[in-house]
Design a protein around this motif. Structure first.
Motif, short mmCIF file in Angstrom:
data_model
loop_
_atom_site.label_atom_id
_atom_site.label_comp_id
_atom_site.label_asym_id
_atom_site.label_seq_id
_atom_site.Cartn_x
_atom_site.Cartn_y
_atom_site.Cartn_z
N LEU A 94 0.87 -1.17 0.00
CA LEU A 94 0.00 0.00 0.00
C LEU A 94 0.91 1.22 0.00
O LEU A 94 1.74 1.38 0.89
N PHE A 95 0.76 2.06 -1.02
CA PHE A 95 1.57 3.27 -1.14
C PHE A 95 0.71 4.47 -0.78
O PHE A 95 -0.28 4.75 -1.47
N LEU A 96 1.09 5.15 0.30
CA LEU A 96 0.30 6.28 0.80
C LEU A 96 0.98 7.60 0.49
O LEU A 96 2.18 7.77 0.77
N ALA A 97 0.20 8.54 -0.05
CA ALA A 97 0.73 9.87 -0.35
C ALA A 97 1.09 10.63 0.92
O ALA A 97 2.06 11.38 0.95
N ASN A 98 0.33 10.44 1.99
CA ASN A 98 0.57 11.15 3.25
C ASN A 98 1.14 10.22 4.33
O ASN A 98 0.77 10.30 5.48
N GLU A 116 4.00 1.74 2.55
CA GLU A 116 5.18 2.54 2.22
C GLU A 116 4.74 3.93 1.79
O GLU A 116 3.60 4.16 1.40
N ALA A 117 5.71 4.84 1.82
CA ALA A 117 5.46 6.19 1.33
C ALA A 117 5.40 6.14 -0.20
O ALA A 117 6.17 5.42 -0.84
N LEU A 118 4.49 6.89 -0.78
CA LEU A 118 4.36 6.96 -2.23
C LEU A 118 5.41 7.91 -2.77
O LEU A 118 5.52 9.06 -2.33
N GLY A 119 6.21 7.42 -3.69
CA GLY A 119 7.21 8.25 -4.35
C GLY A 119 6.74 8.59 -5.76
O GLY A 119 5.56 8.45 -6.09
#
Length: 184
Positions: A94-98, A116-119
């Motif tokens: 799961l890639f989260l923008a925040n 994880e953080a969304l890059g």
């Protein structure tokens, strides 16, 4: 797996469709498998396949769901003979923008290792390599292989056995009632 060429398995988030999943299928060639075998320190890696999809979750977050399968050859932890293992498992990210990293003083080990953080990109090849490393058998053992007992002692002395190293093993015998016939 790392080179100066653009990674065809790295998807720019800005180019992903919000309305339909982006499917992927990675099947590394012989050269990539050889490099990965060396990197992971295994004897052989075969039949590696990573398939799945990346899709939007809300307006800014993304999910990756896939299946990874591979065959690995590792030395047996007992005999050092080659052990072949087939691994097939699901992979989710799961890639989260925040996304905010927990402070090191707050958490020793993050329990959720799928977030994880969304890059700018979602690197499917890197996720594949990480998943293979995480799913390698830690203690491969050839069927029927067992640790035997090794006895070592100086000449002229009796070797100490495992049973003799347990100081409280005979304690229960002290509390058993004595047999009446052996009283005299």
């Amino acid at each position: 797996m790392s080179s100066d060429l653009p990674n065809p398995a790295a998807y720019r988030v800005a180019d992903l469709s919000q309305n339909r999943p982006t499917r992927f299928s990675l099947v590394p060639g012989a050269e990539e498998l050889a490099a990965l075998t060396t990197e992971l320190g295994v004897e052989a890696l075969r039949k590696l396949r990573f398939e799945g999809e990346i899709k939007a979750r809300g307006k800014r977050d993304w999910t990756l769901k896939g299946q990874i399968g591979f065959t690995v050859v590792q030395p047996c932890v007992v005999t050092l003979e080659p052990v072949t293992t087939r691994v097939d498992t699901n992979v989710e990210r799961l890639f989260l923008a925040n996304y905010e990293e927990p402070e090191a003083s707050e958490v020793e080990m993050d329990e959720d290792d799928t977030t994880e953080a969304l890059g700018e990109v979602i690197d499917v090849a890197a996720i594949m390599v990480e998943s293979v490393a995480l799913h390698l058998p830690q203690y491969p053992r050839k069927e029927g292989a067992a640790l035997g007992q090794h006895l070592h002692a100086e000449p002229g002395t009796a070797p100490m056995r495992d049973e003799e190293t347990r100081p409280f093993a005979g304690l229960a015998d002290l509390f058993k009632p004595k047999d009446e016939s052996s009283a005299d």
